[in-house]
Design a protein around this motif. Structure first.
Motif, PDB file in Angstrom:
ATOM      1  N   LEU A   4       0.880  -1.183   0.132  1.00 33.48           N
ATOM      2  CA  LEU A   4       0.192  -0.011   0.170  1.00 33.48           C
ATOM      3  C   LEU A   4       0.909   1.101  -0.089  1.00 33.48           C
ATOM      4  O   LEU A   4       1.806   1.448   0.990  1.00 33.48           O
ATOM      5  CB  LEU A   4      -0.853  -0.007   1.347  1.00 33.48           C
ATOM      6  CG  LEU A   4      -2.023  -1.144   1.614  1.00 33.48           C
ATOM      7  CD1 LEU A   4      -2.483  -1.145   2.849  1.00 33.48           C
ATOM      8  CD2 LEU A   4      -2.871  -1.428   0.239  1.00 33.48           C
ATOM      9  N   GLU A   6       0.375   5.510   0.247  1.00 29.89           N
ATOM     10  CA  GLU A   6      -0.340   6.534   0.298  1.00 29.89           C
ATOM     11  C   GLU A   6      -0.047   7.885  -0.534  1.00 29.89           C
ATOM     12  O   GLU A   6       1.507   7.752  -0.518  1.00 29.89           O
ATOM     13  CB  GLU A   6      -0.605   6.925   1.726  1.00 29.89           C
ATOM     14  CG  GLU A   6      -1.233   5.831   2.651  1.00 29.89           C
ATOM     15  CD  GLU A   6      -0.233   5.114   3.212  1.00 29.89           C
ATOM     16  OE1 GLU A   6      -0.775   4.603   4.719  1.00 29.89           O
ATOM     17  OE2 GLU A   6       0.904   5.106   3.116  1.00 29.89           O
ATOM     18  N   CYS A  22      -4.695   5.628  -1.748  1.00 28.52           N
ATOM     19  CA  CYS A  22      -3.968   4.537  -1.391  1.00 28.52           C
ATOM     20  C   CYS A  22      -3.851   3.655  -2.582  1.00 28.52           C
ATOM     21  O   CYS A  22      -4.979   2.916  -2.875  1.00 28.52           O
ATOM     22  CB  CYS A  22      -4.904   3.838  -0.135  1.00 28.52           C
ATOM     23  SG  CYS A  22      -4.001   2.475   0.626  1.00 28.52           S
ATOM     24  N   THR A  34     -10.496  -1.996   3.503  1.00 29.54           N
ATOM     25  CA  THR A  34      -9.335  -1.143   3.494  1.00 29.54           C
ATOM     26  C   THR A  34     -10.033   0.032   4.379  1.00 29.54           C
ATOM     27  O   THR A  34     -11.056   0.473   4.359  1.00 29.54           O
ATOM     28  CB  THR A  34      -9.106  -0.582   2.190  1.00 29.54           C
ATOM     29  OG1 THR A  34      -8.966  -1.591   1.087  1.00 29.54           O
ATOM     30  CG2 THR A  34      -8.119   0.596   2.209  1.00 29.54           C
ATOM     31  N   TRP A  36      -8.849   3.587   6.582  1.00 27.75           N
ATOM     32  CA  TRP A  36      -7.892   4.966   6.841  1.00 27.75           C
ATOM     33  C   TRP A  36      -7.825   5.349   8.281  1.00 27.75           C
ATOM     34  O   TRP A  36      -8.798   5.466   8.831  1.00 27.75           O
ATOM     35  CB  TRP A  36      -8.219   6.390   6.080  1.00 27.75           C
ATOM     36  CG  TRP A  36      -7.867   5.982   4.613  1.00 27.75           C
ATOM     37  CD1 TRP A  36      -9.084   5.510   3.638  1.00 27.75           C
ATOM     38  CD2 TRP A  36      -6.771   6.643   3.856  1.00 27.75           C
ATOM     39  NE1 TRP A  36      -8.367   5.845   2.383  1.00 27.75           N
ATOM     40  CE2 TRP A  36      -7.117   6.582   2.433  1.00 27.75           C
ATOM     41  CE3 TRP A  36      -5.618   7.190   4.501  1.00 27.75           C
ATOM     42  CZ2 TRP A  36      -6.314   6.780   1.307  1.00 27.75           C
ATOM     43  CZ3 TRP A  36      -4.742   7.534   3.268  1.00 27.75           C
ATOM     44  CH2 TRP A  36      -4.904   7.196   1.904  1.00 27.75           C
ATOM     45  N   THR A  77      -7.103   1.525  -6.598  1.00 23.25           N
ATOM     46  CA  THR A  77      -6.894   2.660  -5.394  1.00 23.25           C
ATOM     47  C   THR A  77      -8.199   2.797  -4.643  1.00 23.25           C
ATOM     48  O   THR A  77      -9.023   2.902  -5.045  1.00 23.25           O
ATOM     49  CB  THR A  77      -6.480   3.797  -6.058  1.00 23.25           C
ATOM     50  OG1 THR A  77      -5.501   3.563  -6.842  1.00 23.25           O
ATOM     51  CG2 THR A  77      -6.254   5.049  -5.345  1.00 23.25           C
ATOM     52  N   TYR A  94      -2.800   7.070   7.552  1.00 24.79           N
ATOM     53  CA  TYR A  94      -2.152   5.644   7.037  1.00 24.79           C
ATOM     54  C   TYR A  94      -3.478   5.247   6.158  1.00 24.79           C
ATOM     55  O   TYR A  94      -4.497   5.000   6.797  1.00 24.79           O
ATOM     56  CB  TYR A  94      -1.698   5.012   8.241  1.00 24.79           C
ATOM     57  CG  TYR A  94      -0.474   5.507   8.841  1.00 24.79           C
ATOM     58  CD1 TYR A  94       0.718   5.248   8.302  1.00 24.79           C
ATOM     59  CD2 TYR A  94      -0.850   6.410  10.061  1.00 24.79           C
ATOM     60  CE1 TYR A  94       1.714   5.714   9.118  1.00 24.79           C
ATOM     61  CE2 TYR A  94       0.311   6.934  10.652  1.00 24.79           C
ATOM     62  CZ  TYR A  94       1.691   6.665  10.134  1.00 24.79           C
ATOM     63  OH  TYR A  94       2.770   7.371  10.769  1.00 24.79           O
ATOM     64  N   CYS A  95      -3.209   4.219   5.296  1.00 24.59           N
ATOM     65  CA  CYS A  95      -4.488   3.527   4.650  1.00 24.59           C
ATOM     66  C   CYS A  95      -3.716   1.864   5.154  1.00 24.59           C
ATOM     67  O   CYS A  95      -2.630   1.788   5.344  1.00 24.59           O
ATOM     68  CB  CYS A  95      -4.329   3.411   3.216  1.00 24.59           C
ATOM     69  SG  CYS A  95      -3.076   3.112   2.148  1.00 24.59           S
ATOM     70  N   GLY A 113       0.091   1.141   4.878  1.00 26.87           N
ATOM     71  CA  GLY A 113       1.129   2.073   3.921  1.00 26.87           C
ATOM     72  C   GLY A 113       2.164   2.806   4.893  1.00 26.87           C
ATOM     73  O   GLY A 113       2.231   2.626   5.940  1.00 26.87           O
TER      74      GLY A 113
END
Length: 122
Positions: A4, A6, A22, A34, A36, A77, A94-95, A113
């Motif tokens: 991943l 970002e 992401c 997914t 965040w 994405t 952060y993802c 990520g």
């Protein structure tokens, strides 16, 4: 394995908007959800939004009505649209992705990520 990355963070004035991206690679079709997260200095990491493989979304109360999570499957994405930004939104975002059902049911993630900085000025 899933990777991943970002992007899209930056400096924006209060009331402004950003779109975080992401980009996922690897075993992307194994991703069940997914999310965040964000973390500001001195604060705990906070889950702000999630999207499942089926498109179901969820948001933290602090960002409801302002942030939107979405996915473009053709581009592998996931996006986070941050609207009407406030100084308290300043954080590293952060993802994260989860591919394991056991972790999914626990609300945990197994891939992360590197983070992208969002700074909101007054």
């Amino acid at each position: 394995q899933v990777q991943l990355v970002e992007s899209g963070g930056g400096l924006v004035q209060a009331g402004g908007s950003l779109r975080l991206s992401c980009a996922a690679s690897g075993s992307i079709f194994s991703i069940l959800r997914t999310g965040w997260y964000r973390q500001a200095p001195g604060n705990q990491r906070e889950l702000v939004a999630t999207i499942t493989s089926g498109g179901s979304t969820d948001y933290a109360d602090s960002v409801k009505g302002r942030f939107t999570i979405s996915r473009d499957n053709a581009k592998n994405t996931v996006y986070l649209h941050l609207n009407n930004l406030k100084p308290e939104d300043t954080a590293v975002y952060y993802c994260a992705a989860v591919t394991n059902l056991r972790l999914l049911l626990r609300g945990e993630y197994d891939y992360w990520g590197q983070g992208t900085q969002v700074t909101v000025s007054t």
